[in-house]
Motif scaffolding. Structure first.
Motif, PDB file in Angstrom:
ATOM      1  N   SER A   7      29.947 -31.723   2.274  1.00  0.00           N
ATOM      2  CA  SER A   7      29.814 -32.620   1.128  1.00  0.00           C
ATOM      3  C   SER A   7      30.883 -33.698   1.205  1.00  0.00           C
ATOM      4  O   SER A   7      31.901 -33.543   1.893  1.00  0.00           O
ATOM      5  N   ARG A   8      30.609 -34.779   0.476  1.00  0.00           N
ATOM      6  CA  ARG A   8      31.562 -35.887   0.446  1.00  0.00           C
ATOM      7  C   ARG A   8      31.348 -36.682  -0.828  1.00  0.00           C
ATOM      8  O   ARG A   8      30.212 -36.907  -1.248  1.00  0.00           O
ATOM      9  N   GLU A  92      28.326 -37.618  -5.337  1.00  0.00           N
ATOM     10  CA  GLU A  92      28.610 -36.609  -4.325  1.00  0.00           C
ATOM     11  C   GLU A  92      27.350 -36.430  -3.496  1.00  0.00           C
ATOM     12  O   GLU A  92      26.244 -36.389  -4.028  1.00  0.00           O
ATOM     13  N   HIS A 116      30.274 -33.818   8.925  1.00  0.00           N
ATOM     14  CA  HIS A 116      31.370 -34.548   8.274  1.00  0.00           C
ATOM     15  C   HIS A 116      31.439 -35.999   8.756  1.00  0.00           C
ATOM     16  O   HIS A 116      31.613 -36.923   7.951  1.00  0.00           O
ATOM     17  N   ASP A 120      30.875 -39.448   6.561  1.00  0.00           N
ATOM     18  CA  ASP A 120      31.860 -40.535   6.584  1.00  0.00           C
ATOM     19  C   ASP A 120      31.191 -41.859   6.936  1.00  0.00           C
ATOM     20  O   ASP A 120      31.473 -42.895   6.321  1.00  0.00           O
TER      21      ASP A 120
END
Length: 136
Positions: A7-8, A92, A116, A120
């Protein structure tokens, strides 16, 4: 079965993040660098991993801010991406991958790193595109 999730947080409205994440024409900008998507007639897509090409399905549900995908001819993998609005300008993104045959799944550390890095790149793409439209 092997499952992975990342998640980010992204500083942008959820709808904008979803629009970037669900556009098959620009997904190569944020997908793992060795994965390429071609779509001629959604929900059917072709996914390339290096020299390997496979038929897949992709569905984007804007009212749910969710994208789902999976292989068509094999039961090799499936995944989803969910965007959630936290505040008007903050979202999110959660991405989840399931590999149904662990013997054919990539190494776990490689999958986690790719997830990830992809998130990004998605955040960078959203930031660049917001800057471009803000400057017009």
């Amino acid at each position: 079965m092997s499952e992975y999730e990342a998640s980010r947080s992204i500083t942008a409205p959820a709808e904008l993040v979803f629009d970037e994440a669900s556009d098959p024409g620009t997904m190569d900008a944020w997908l793992p660098q060795d994965v390429h998507l071609e779509s001629a007639d959604l929900p059917e897509v072709t996914v390339s991993h290096g020299a390997d090409r496979e038929r897949a399905l992709m569905r984007a549900e804007r009212d749910q801010l969710r994208v789902e995908w999976g292989t068509r001819d094999t039961n090799e993998y499936a995944g989803w991406l969910q965007v959630t609005g936290i505040e008007p300008e903050h979202s999110e993104v959660v991405v989840h991958l399931s590999f149904f045959d662990p013997d054919h799944a990539p190494p776990g550390a490689k999958v986690e790193q790719a997830l990830h890095e992809s998130l990004d790149r998605l955040a960078d793409k959203v930031r660049r595109d917001r800057g471009d439209s803000a400057g017009r």
